[in-house]
Motif scaffolding. Structure first.
Motif, PDB file in Angstrom:
ATOM      1  N   VAL A   7      -3.551 -16.115 -28.423  1.00  8.98           N
ATOM      2  CA  VAL A   7      -3.243 -15.400 -27.191  1.00  8.98           C
ATOM      3  C   VAL A   7      -2.572 -16.300 -26.171  1.00  8.98           C
ATOM      4  O   VAL A   7      -2.325 -15.881 -25.059  1.00  8.98           O
ATOM      5  N   PHE A 242     -10.835 -15.780 -31.493  1.00  8.21           N
ATOM      6  CA  PHE A 242      -9.840 -14.770 -31.162  1.00  8.21           C
ATOM      7  C   PHE A 242     -10.085 -13.453 -31.880  1.00  8.21           C
ATOM      8  O   PHE A 242      -9.386 -12.465 -31.617  1.00  8.21           O
ATOM      9  N   ARG A 246     -15.003 -12.265 -30.296  1.00  2.54           N
ATOM     10  CA  ARG A 246     -14.477 -11.674 -29.056  1.00  2.54           C
ATOM     11  C   ARG A 246     -14.530 -12.630 -27.856  1.00  2.54           C
ATOM     12  O   ARG A 246     -14.555 -12.192 -26.701  1.00  2.54           O
ATOM     13  N   ALA A 248     -12.180 -14.444 -26.741  1.00  2.52           N
ATOM     14  CA  ALA A 248     -10.912 -14.373 -26.017  1.00  2.52           C
ATOM     15  C   ALA A 248     -10.786 -13.123 -25.159  1.00  2.52           C
ATOM     16  O   ALA A 248      -9.797 -12.977 -24.432  1.00  2.52           O
ATOM     17  N   SER A 249     -11.772 -12.244 -25.193  1.00  2.00           N
ATOM     18  CA  SER A 249     -11.712 -11.089 -24.296  1.00  2.00           C
ATOM     19  C   SER A 249     -11.823 -11.536 -22.843  1.00  2.00           C
ATOM     20  O   SER A 249     -11.331 -10.850 -21.943  1.00  2.00           O
ATOM     21  N   CYS A 250     -12.444 -12.677 -22.608  1.00  2.00           N
ATOM     22  CA  CYS A 250     -12.516 -13.256 -21.257  1.00  2.00           C
ATOM     23  C   CYS A 250     -11.802 -14.603 -21.194  1.00  2.00           C
ATOM     24  O   CYS A 250     -11.141 -14.922 -20.205  1.00  2.00           O
ATOM     25  N   HIS A 251     -11.947 -15.404 -22.234  1.00  2.00           N
ATOM     26  CA  HIS A 251     -11.315 -16.728 -22.260  1.00  2.00           C
ATOM     27  C   HIS A 251      -9.944 -16.613 -22.913  1.00  2.00           C
ATOM     28  O   HIS A 251      -9.727 -17.012 -24.049  1.00  2.00           O
ATOM     29  N   SER A 252      -9.015 -16.040 -22.129  1.00  2.00           N
ATOM     30  CA  SER A 252      -7.691 -15.735 -22.654  1.00  2.00           C
ATOM     31  C   SER A 252      -6.626 -16.530 -21.916  1.00  2.00           C
ATOM     32  O   SER A 252      -6.895 -17.184 -20.907  1.00  2.00           O
ATOM     33  N   PHE A 256      -7.345 -20.465 -21.164  1.00  3.25           N
ATOM     34  CA  PHE A 256      -8.570 -19.879 -21.713  1.00  3.25           C
ATOM     35  C   PHE A 256      -9.472 -19.340 -20.609  1.00  3.25           C
ATOM     36  O   PHE A 256     -10.686 -19.554 -20.601  1.00  3.25           O
ATOM     37  N   ASP A 258      -9.525 -15.613 -17.951  1.00  2.76           N
ATOM     38  CA  ASP A 258      -8.857 -14.438 -17.388  1.00  2.76           C
ATOM     39  C   ASP A 258      -8.897 -14.462 -15.858  1.00  2.76           C
ATOM     40  O   ASP A 258      -8.432 -13.524 -15.218  1.00  2.76           O
TER      41      ASP A 258
END
Length: 418
Positions: A7, A242, A246, A248-252, A256, A258
């Motif tokens: 991501v 990823f 899940r 990466a739903s917040c650490h995107s 890393f 949001d």
């Protein structure tokens, strides 16, 4: 999104705000100079030290009045612990960063006509280069961080009159030092004589240092983005991170994070971030800034760049290792119930014994906190936790321990350097 998806695009130098090297040199000295504290006994670097990857290794900081450095720092004659974990400084100069502090009380905004929504509101001066420069000014006004207690010094007294009242006093201290005065005149085009040095230039110098000194984007993960394979365990962890886990739903994104706010259900302890009308030793997180009940117990998602170097973890440093923190994300209810005070890095302080864990005796407050949880648990095996941990280690920069400027041996004030 497939488990193999990344991501984040690669980070480059172009992704950071510009900073003048001469201003950064001034910032390096000020960062470690105790001249900016009320009692001249603590610097920014005390709690964000190079030896500790820009942190202090404590769950809750020991600010003004403490003795020593890092995990060995002792309470000295402090009145209370700093209520939150010292946040990491890595990549704060990235152009995507538009909100800071665990509760987001500093944001890029036009609300007050000075570029920021901050605790200083309309009293924050105009001319600060970026959010990092603005952020650097607020620890200077915090009683338990750098300002000191009312009656101890002119900085503490002025701050208690109004948040911006101490900044001109600090600026006068700095420009009275001939070395600093000459450096500012040389480095800043808008400064022709020492009397023109204000807190704005001081903040911009600190910002220039922080934004350049703590850049890091040469990790194994960055190499993976350009085609170099990760070790097998880190690759499995990346796929989980990823994908099914899940994370990466917040650490995107490239850092890393949001930059949003989430309730993780971390164990509660410490003096809390009390407010004028709420003296309970609790921390309501984002709600303390917005006064919205919907923001209660939510905290800003931290960047995971160099996360393996910045223990302990959580807004209050509740967990000493990455493994503990991953387990909590996997099953927060069980992890919170199993948490013990021994996991917190809190230097011994007998006189705080009745405060450190007092909030846990309030069953109503514990119920309120337990009722707010934004994690959708994904049960992980111990092997999967190990793989995710390996991936998080793959976010450590190859040169993370070799900073461009580092800690100075001495500062113009002549005060000791931690």
């Amino acid at each position: 999104m497939g488990v193999s998806a990344a991501v984040a695009d690669p980070i480059t130098l172009d992704d950071f705000v510009d900073a003048d090297p001469a201003q950064a040199r001034i910032g390096q000295l000020l960062f470690y100079d105790k001249i900016l504290s009320g009692n001249r006994n603590i610097s920014c670097g005390t709690c964000h030290h190079h030896d500790h990857a820009g942190g202090d290794g404590l769950s809750l900081g020991i600010g003004e009045g403490g003795i020593g450095l890092g995990p060995d720092r002792q309470i000295g004659d402090i009145r209370k612990r700093v209520p939150r974990n010292a946040p990491a400084l890595w990549n704060l100069g990235h152009i995507s960063v538009d909100v800071m502090f665990h509760d987001g009380r500093l944001e890029v905004s036009d609300q007050f006509g000075n570029g920021f929504d901050s605790p200083a509101e309309e009293w924050l001066p105009e001319g600060l280069d970026n959010i990092v420069a603005a952020q650097a000014l607020f620890p200077l006004t915090a009683q338990f961080e750098m300002a000191g207690n009312p009656g101890e010094n002119d900085i503490a007294g002025a701050t208690h009159d109004r948040i911006d009242a101490a900044w001109p006093i600090l600026a006068a201290r700095v420009r009275a030092n001939e070395t600093y005065a000459n450096m500012f005149v040389e480095a800043f085009e808008n400064v022709d004589e020492p009397l023109e040095i204000s807190i704005v230039e001081i903040g911009n110098a600190l910002g220039a240092f922080i934004t350049t000194e703590w850049q890091s984007y040469d990790s194994p993960y960055d190499a993976w983005l350009t085609g170099t394979p990760l070790p097998d365990d880190a690759e499995r962890g990346r796929a989980l991170f990823f994908g099914e886990a899940r994370c990466a739903s917040c650490h995107s994104g490239p850092l890393f994070t949001d930059q949003d706010f989430h309730a993780l259900g971390l164990p509660a302890f410490g003096p809390g971030r009390t407010r004028t009308f709420d003296k309970m030793p609790r921390d309501v997180g984002r709600m303390g800034e917005t006064d919205l009940l919907s923001d209660a117990y939510r905290f800003r998602t931290p960047s995971l760049r160099n996360v393996a170097l910045t223990a302990p973890y959580g807004h209050n440093g509740a967990y000493p290792t990455l493994r503990h923190m991953i387990r909590h994300h996997s099953d927060p209810v069980t992890a919170r119930a199993a948490w013990t005070p021994e996991l917190a890095a809190l230097p011994h302080a007998p006189r705080f014994g009745g405060v450190d864990f007092a909030i846990q005796q309030d069953r109503f407050e514990m119920a309120r906190q337990s009722a707010v949880l934004d994690i959708n648990p994904v049960m992980l095996t111990e092997a999967e936790i190990t793989d995710i941990e390996a991936f998080l280690h793959a976010l450590t920069g190859a040169t993370a321990h070799t900073r461009p400027m580092g800690r100075p041996d001495a500062v113009p004030s002549g005060l000791p350097v931690d």
